[in-house]
Enzyme design. Structure first.
Site, PDB file in Angstrom:
ATOM      1  N   HIS A  43      21.286   2.528  30.056  1.00 54.30           N
ATOM      2  CA  HIS A  43      20.392   2.899  31.156  1.00 54.30           C
ATOM      3  C   HIS A  43      19.627   1.700  31.716  1.00 54.30           C
ATOM      4  O   HIS A  43      18.746   1.869  32.558  1.00 54.30           O
ATOM      5  CB  HIS A  43      19.424   3.991  30.697  1.00 54.30           C
ATOM      6  CG  HIS A  43      20.103   5.293  30.420  1.00 54.30           C
ATOM      7  ND1 HIS A  43      20.318   6.251  31.392  1.00 54.30           N
ATOM      8  CD2 HIS A  43      20.666   5.772  29.280  1.00 54.30           C
ATOM      9  CE1 HIS A  43      20.962   7.268  30.862  1.00 54.30           C
ATOM     10  NE2 HIS A  43      21.188   7.012  29.578  1.00 54.30           N
TER      11      HIS A  43
ATOM     12  N   SER B 112      17.262   7.419  27.147  1.00 53.73           N
ATOM     13  CA  SER B 112      17.816   8.247  28.216  1.00 53.73           C
ATOM     14  C   SER B 112      16.969   9.457  28.553  1.00 53.73           C
ATOM     15  O   SER B 112      16.994   9.936  29.687  1.00 53.73           O
ATOM     16  CB  SER B 112      19.230   8.704  27.842  1.00 53.73           C
ATOM     17  OG  SER B 112      19.216   9.466  26.646  1.00 53.73           O
TER      18      SER B 112
ATOM     19  N   LYS C 179      26.670   4.935  34.755  1.00 54.86           N
ATOM     20  CA  LYS C 179      25.349   4.892  35.375  1.00 54.86           C
ATOM     21  C   LYS C 179      25.389   3.917  36.557  1.00 54.86           C
ATOM     22  O   LYS C 179      25.676   4.287  37.679  1.00 54.86           O
ATOM     23  CB  LYS C 179      24.285   4.491  34.355  1.00 54.86           C
ATOM     24  CG  LYS C 179      23.755   5.618  33.492  1.00 54.86           C
ATOM     25  CD  LYS C 179      24.780   6.344  32.704  1.00 54.86           C
ATOM     26  CE  LYS C 179      24.182   7.412  31.815  1.00 54.86           C
ATOM     27  NZ  LYS C 179      25.207   8.177  31.122  1.00 54.86           N
TER      28      LYS C 179
END
Length: 400
Positions: free
Chosen positions: A215, A187, A246
């Site tokens: 991610h 991240s 996300k």
């Protein structure tokens, strides 16, 4: 009376020193109102958003918004309880089934946040008689999960399967289970893990492998299932953990697996058992966003192209970026005052990014962390690059 806040004196001094480099508090930026996925109002001014993790732009997904509004009207604003007591609705089960089908796994468990998904799964899977192997650059949720579970913790060098292999060899006679935890995309830096190589080490030592695809979910792999799919080694990954905050643009977390025993996490994980479940509208929006993700594969392609444009542009400017191209594009700077001044100058120029500081960053170096979206236009990325160039020149970061 002992001052209960005395322990914060060092932190308070550090925060005060930080504010000498920037008149704005980088940890208290208020986006007064998003005008779109890529533009928000900050201090009444339209600002380009390059720090929101909204990789596919689905926080503004019309289908997700409609599903949330309809569900709010039909089912109310909250569940008022935990999943095992009184907080499991039909919608939770439906989303678990959708996610399990998307990842082609038999089981899925939903948590209230991505942080809690790691906390709950790692602490439940790795107990006091087990050994947990974690990458040195792991997210705070992985470190916190390791503390909650009381397993022996061994760190290995970041993205280094050979170092993991060596450390596993040293404990080959340990009778407890061995769980390896890595992230698909890290991240802070955007570094991409060599998941296939880690999976080979896992098989060699009879260990278990958990990959946090927070991610990479939605943006990497032919179908958006993350780095394990991209590396062609999904069957060798025992547990996949991720977040809705996300690529789906909502909030929540999940764990998927083909191991039937994973269902016991529902009865063994304190972060799952003692937290109120996600409200119905969020679950409905997440399900609709997942369907949008699958129906619009061009978003994934565009996200990759945009990440490549920003990464190449920053590299061409002479700024220090990761060798990996992912939705996280971070610029490493030499010291905190320079990073804080750079961050502030970017905001003055109309571009919002994240300022990330040690100890949350690798190698104790500060980062300016960008999140690239499929929704960003080429012109917006060019504008951001021009702002980086201007700020770097103003601060003397670039000598050319």
């Amino acid at each position: 009376m002992t001052d209960i806040f005395a322990k914060f004196e060092g932190l308070s001094r550090a925060a005060s020193q930080l504010m000498t480099a920037t008149p704005r508090n980088p940890f208290d930026v208020v986006i007064e109102r998003p005008l779109s996925a890529t533009i928000g109002l900050i201090k009444g001014r339209e600002t380009l958003l390059f720090g929101t993790n909204n990789y596919l732009g689905l926080s503004q997904c019309p289908e997700a918004i409609a599903a949330a509004v309809k569900t709010l009207q039909e089912e109310g604003v909250g569940t008022t309880g935990s999943r095992i007591a009184n907080g499991t609705y039909g919608l939770h089960r439906q989303l678990e089934e959708k996610l399990a089908a998307f990842f082609r796994r038999r089981h899925c468990i939903i948590f209230s946040t991505g942080y809690q998904a790691n906390l709950g799964c790692i602490s439940a899977l790795a107990g006091k008689d087990d050994i947990l192997f974690i990458d040195a650059d792991s997210h705070a949720s992985i470190y916190d999960g390791s503390r909650l579970g009381n397993a022996q913790v061994i760190r290995f060098r970041h993205n280094d399967p050979a170092d993991l292999d060596k450390r596993l060899s040293r404990v080959k006679d340990h009778p407890g289970a061995k769980l390896i935890v890595i992230e698909g995309v890290y991240s802070m830096t955007g570094n991409v893990a060599p998941v296939r190589a880690f999976a080979e080490v896992k098989k060699k030592h009879g260990a278990w492998l958990l990959v946090d695809e927070a991610h990479s979910f939605g943006v990497l792999g032919e179908n958006g299932r993350g780095v394990a799919e991209q590396d062609g080694c999904e069957d060798d990954v025992d547990f996949v953990v991720g977040t809705f905050s996300k690529s789906l643009g909502t909030i929540g977390g999940y764990c998927v697996s083909n191991h039937d025993g994973v269902e016991m996490i529902r009865l063994a994980s304190r972060p799952y058992m003692f937290t109120a479940s996600l409200p119905p509208d969020i679950i409905a929006a997440s399900g609709a966003a997942l369907e949008a993700l699958q129906a619009q594969p061009h978003l994934r392609t565009q996200s990759t192209q945009n990440a490549g444009q920003l990464h190449a542009g920053l590299k061409k400017l002479g700024l220090s970026v990761s060798q990996h191209v992912s939705p996280v594009v971070a610029v490493t700077l030499p010291d905190i005052p320079t990073a804080a001044s750079f961050w502030n100058r970017l905001l003055e120029l109309g571009v919002y990014v994240n300022l990330s500081l040690p100890p949350a960053t690798p190698d104790d170096r500060p980062l300016l962390r960008c999140s690239v979206m499929a929704a960003h236009s080429q012109a917006q990325i060019d504008t951001a690059l021009a702002a980086f160039a201007k700020a770097a020149q103003d601060l003397g970061v670039l000598t050319a």
